[in-house]
Design a protein around this motif. Sequence first.
Motif, PDB file in Angstrom:
ATOM      1  N   ILE A   1       0.864  -1.186   0.000  1.00  0.00           N
ATOM      2  CA  ILE A   1       0.000   0.000   0.000  1.00  0.00           C
ATOM      3  C   ILE A   1       0.905   1.242   0.000  1.00  0.00           C
ATOM      4  O   ILE A   1       1.964   1.245   0.646  1.00  0.00           O
ATOM      5  N   SER A   2       0.484   2.280  -0.715  1.00  0.00           N
ATOM      6  CA  SER A   2       1.376   3.451  -0.827  1.00  0.00           C
ATOM      7  C   SER A   2       1.392   4.250   0.484  1.00  0.00           C
ATOM      8  O   SER A   2       0.492   4.106   1.317  1.00  0.00           O
TER       9      SER A   2
ATOM     10  N   HIS B   1      -1.258   6.284   5.355  1.00  0.00           N
ATOM     11  CA  HIS B   1      -1.507   7.324   6.358  1.00  0.00           C
ATOM     12  C   HIS B   1      -3.023   7.490   6.576  1.00  0.00           C
ATOM     13  O   HIS B   1      -3.518   7.497   7.699  1.00  0.00           O
ATOM     14  N   LYS B   2      -3.742   7.597   5.452  1.00  0.00           N
ATOM     15  CA  LYS B   2      -5.196   7.780   5.537  1.00  0.00           C
ATOM     16  C   LYS B   2      -5.850   6.536   6.147  1.00  0.00           C
ATOM     17  O   LYS B   2      -6.781   6.634   6.946  1.00  0.00           O
ATOM     18  N   PHE B   3      -5.327   5.378   5.758  1.00  0.00           N
ATOM     19  CA  PHE B   3      -5.877   4.100   6.249  1.00  0.00           C
ATOM     20  C   PHE B   3      -5.753   4.013   7.775  1.00  0.00           C
ATOM     21  O   PHE B   3      -6.685   3.625   8.478  1.00  0.00           O
ATOM     22  N   LYS B   4      -4.589   4.419   8.274  1.00  0.00           N
ATOM     23  CA  LYS B   4      -4.366   4.381   9.730  1.00  0.00           C
ATOM     24  C   LYS B   4      -5.387   5.258  10.454  1.00  0.00           C
ATOM     25  O   LYS B   4      -5.980   4.845  11.466  1.00  0.00           O
ATOM     26  N   ILE B   5      -5.579   6.470   9.927  1.00  0.00           N
ATOM     27  CA  ILE B   5      -6.521   7.402  10.579  1.00  0.00           C
ATOM     28  C   ILE B   5      -7.931   6.803  10.564  1.00  0.00           C
ATOM     29  O   ILE B   5      -8.656   6.839  11.554  1.00  0.00           O
ATOM     30  N   LYS B   6      -8.273   6.215   9.414  1.00  0.00           N
ATOM     31  CA  LYS B   6      -9.609   5.637   9.271  1.00  0.00           C
ATOM     32  C   LYS B   6      -9.809   4.497  10.278  1.00  0.00           C
ATOM     33  O   LYS B   6     -10.850   4.413  10.949  1.00  0.00           O
ATOM     34  N   ILE B   7      -8.806   3.638  10.377  1.00  0.00           N
ATOM     35  CA  ILE B   7      -8.919   2.480  11.298  1.00  0.00           C
ATOM     36  C   ILE B   7      -9.113   2.973  12.726  1.00  0.00           C
ATOM     37  O   ILE B   7     -10.014   2.510  13.441  1.00  0.00           O
ATOM     38  N   MET B   8      -8.284   3.934  13.141  1.00  0.00           N
ATOM     39  CA  MET B   8      -8.382   4.424  14.524  1.00  0.00           C
ATOM     40  C   MET B   8      -9.761   5.036  14.772  1.00  0.00           C
ATOM     41  O   MET B   8     -10.363   4.829  15.821  1.00  0.00           O
ATOM     42  N   GLY B   9     -10.245   5.787  13.781  1.00  0.00           N
ATOM     43  CA  GLY B   9     -11.580   6.415  13.902  1.00  0.00           C
ATOM     44  C   GLY B   9     -12.656   5.351  14.082  1.00  0.00           C
ATOM     45  O   GLY B   9     -13.537   5.474  14.939  1.00  0.00           O
ATOM     46  N   GLU B  10     -12.545   4.285  13.279  1.00  0.00           N
ATOM     47  CA  GLU B  10     -13.562   3.218  13.366  1.00  0.00           C
ATOM     48  C   GLU B  10     -13.495   2.483  14.696  1.00  0.00           C
ATOM     49  O   GLU B  10     -14.533   2.125  15.265  1.00  0.00           O
TER      50      GLU B  10
END
Length: 451
Positions: free
Chosen positions: A191-192, A197-206
Motif C-alpha cells: 500500500i502506498s 496514512h489515511k488508512f491508519k486514521i480511518k482504522i483508529m476512527g472506526e
Amino acid sequence: MAATDLERISNAEPEPRSLSLGGHVGFDSLPDQLVSKSVTQGFSFNILCVGETGIGKSTLMNTLFNTTFETEEASHHEDCVRLRPQTYDLQESNVHLKLTIVDAVGFGDQINKDDSYRPIVDYIDAQFENYLQEELKIRRSLFDYHDTRIHVCLYFITPTGHSLKSLDLVTMKKLDSKVNIIPIIAKADTISKSELHKFKIKIMGELVSNGVQIYQFPTDDEAVAEINAVMNAHLPFAVVGSTEEVKVGNKLVRARQYPWGVVQVENENHCDFVKLREMLIRVNMEDLREQTHSRHYELYRRCKLEEMGFQDSDGDSQPFSLQETYEAKRKEFLSELQRKEEEMRQMFVNKVKETELELKEKERELHEKFEHLKRIHQEEKRKVEEKRRELEEETNAFNCRKAAMEALQSQALHATSQQPLRKDKDKKNILSIWGLLTAVGVKALGHVGSQ
Ligand code: GTP
Ligand code: MG
C-alpha cells in the motif's frame, strides 16, 4: 464523637515512623534479589496471532524473534476457526523465555463468519480457567506452573486501504475485555505511503466509534512515558515481514526485494516493524504480562467467583467470609435440590395417573369389543341352530317320502310278479313309473347330501 468514629480510630493502623539508619544494612539489594530470582525462574510470554490465512503471521513472528519457528501453512478450507498453540524455549544472554505462539487457523475463511470469534474467546477463557483452577487448588504450584494466558493479541489487518471489515470490528470488540490487542496493518509494502496514512486514521476512527479498546502503551512510568506516548500515536503499526536477507550498500539486511526496489524491514522510513518490536518486546513486554494478570485475568476471576456465589461483602458491608459464603451456597444448593426432587416426584405421580387413565380406557374398549363379539357369536349360533332344525325337518320329510316310495315300489314289483305282462303297453307303463320313482328318489337324496 460518634461510636463508629471511635471504632474507626481504634481499628486504624498506626502511621509508620520514619527512622534513619546508622549504617549499611543490605536490604537495598532486594531489587537485585528479585531480578536474580526471576532470571533463574525464567519468563513466559504468549502471543495470539489473529488474521486471515496467508496475511503474513508466521513470517512476522519469524522476523520479530529472528528465528524460524516450525509452522505449517493453513489451508483455506477449514470449516471452523481452530487455535493452534506452539511453545518454544528461547534464550538471550542468560534469560530464558518460554514463548507460546497461538495461531488462529482458518480465521476469515468460512462463508458464515458470524461465530469466527467464538473459538478465540473460548481459548482465552480456557487459559484463564486453567490458571484459576491452579490458584484454587489446596496444593498449588504457581511457581512452576506453565502460564498459558494470552499476554497479547496481534490483530493483523488486511491492507485494503478502505476500512476495517465487520469481522475485524466484531472480533476485536469481543476480545478487548479479555486480552491486550495491538492492531497491525500487515503487508504494509503493498500500500502506498499516503494511502497508508489515511488508512491508519480511518482504522483508529472506526475503532473509537465502535468502542473497541485496544492496548495503550503505558505512560505512567516516567522512564518510558515519552516514547510510549509517541508510539501510541503511531498505532496501528504498519509492518512488513521477511526473513530474506538482501545486500543494501555493504550490509545484509532483512528485506523484501522487488523489481523496482527493496523494502527494508528494519528501516523506519519503510515500515513500523522496529516500532512494533521495540514496543512489544523491548519496552512493554512486562507491562503486557502484568496487564493480563491484573486487568484481564482479574476480571475473569471476579466474574467467575461471583457466578459461584462469592462476594467481597454483603449488603451491610460485612467483610467477606468464605465459610459463610460456602454455607449460604450449600443451603441454596440443597433447597434447589429439594425443589427439583419435589418437581420430579410430582411429574412421576402425574405420569402414573395418566398411564392409569390410559389403561382404564383401553380396558373399557376391550370390554366393549368382547361384548360385541359375544353378541355376534350368539347370533351366529342362533342361525346355525335354526338351520339345523330346518335340516332335520327336511330329513324327516325325506325319510317319509322315501318310505312311501319304497312301499310303492314293492307294491309295483309285487303286482308285476303276480300277473304276467299282458301287453307291451302295460309293460311300458310300469317301467316308466319305475323310472320316475327312481329319479325322484335320487334327486331327494342329492338335495339332502348338499345340505
Ligand atoms: P497461514 O499460517 O497459512 O495463515 O499464513 P500466514 O498468515 O502465517 O502467512 P505467511 O507468513 O505464511 O505468509 C504468506 C505469504 O505472504 C508468504 O508468501 C510470505 O512471503 C508473504 N508475506 C509475508 N509477509 C509479507 C509482507 O510483509 N509483505 C508481503 N508483500 N508479503 C508478505
Ligand atoms: Mg502461518
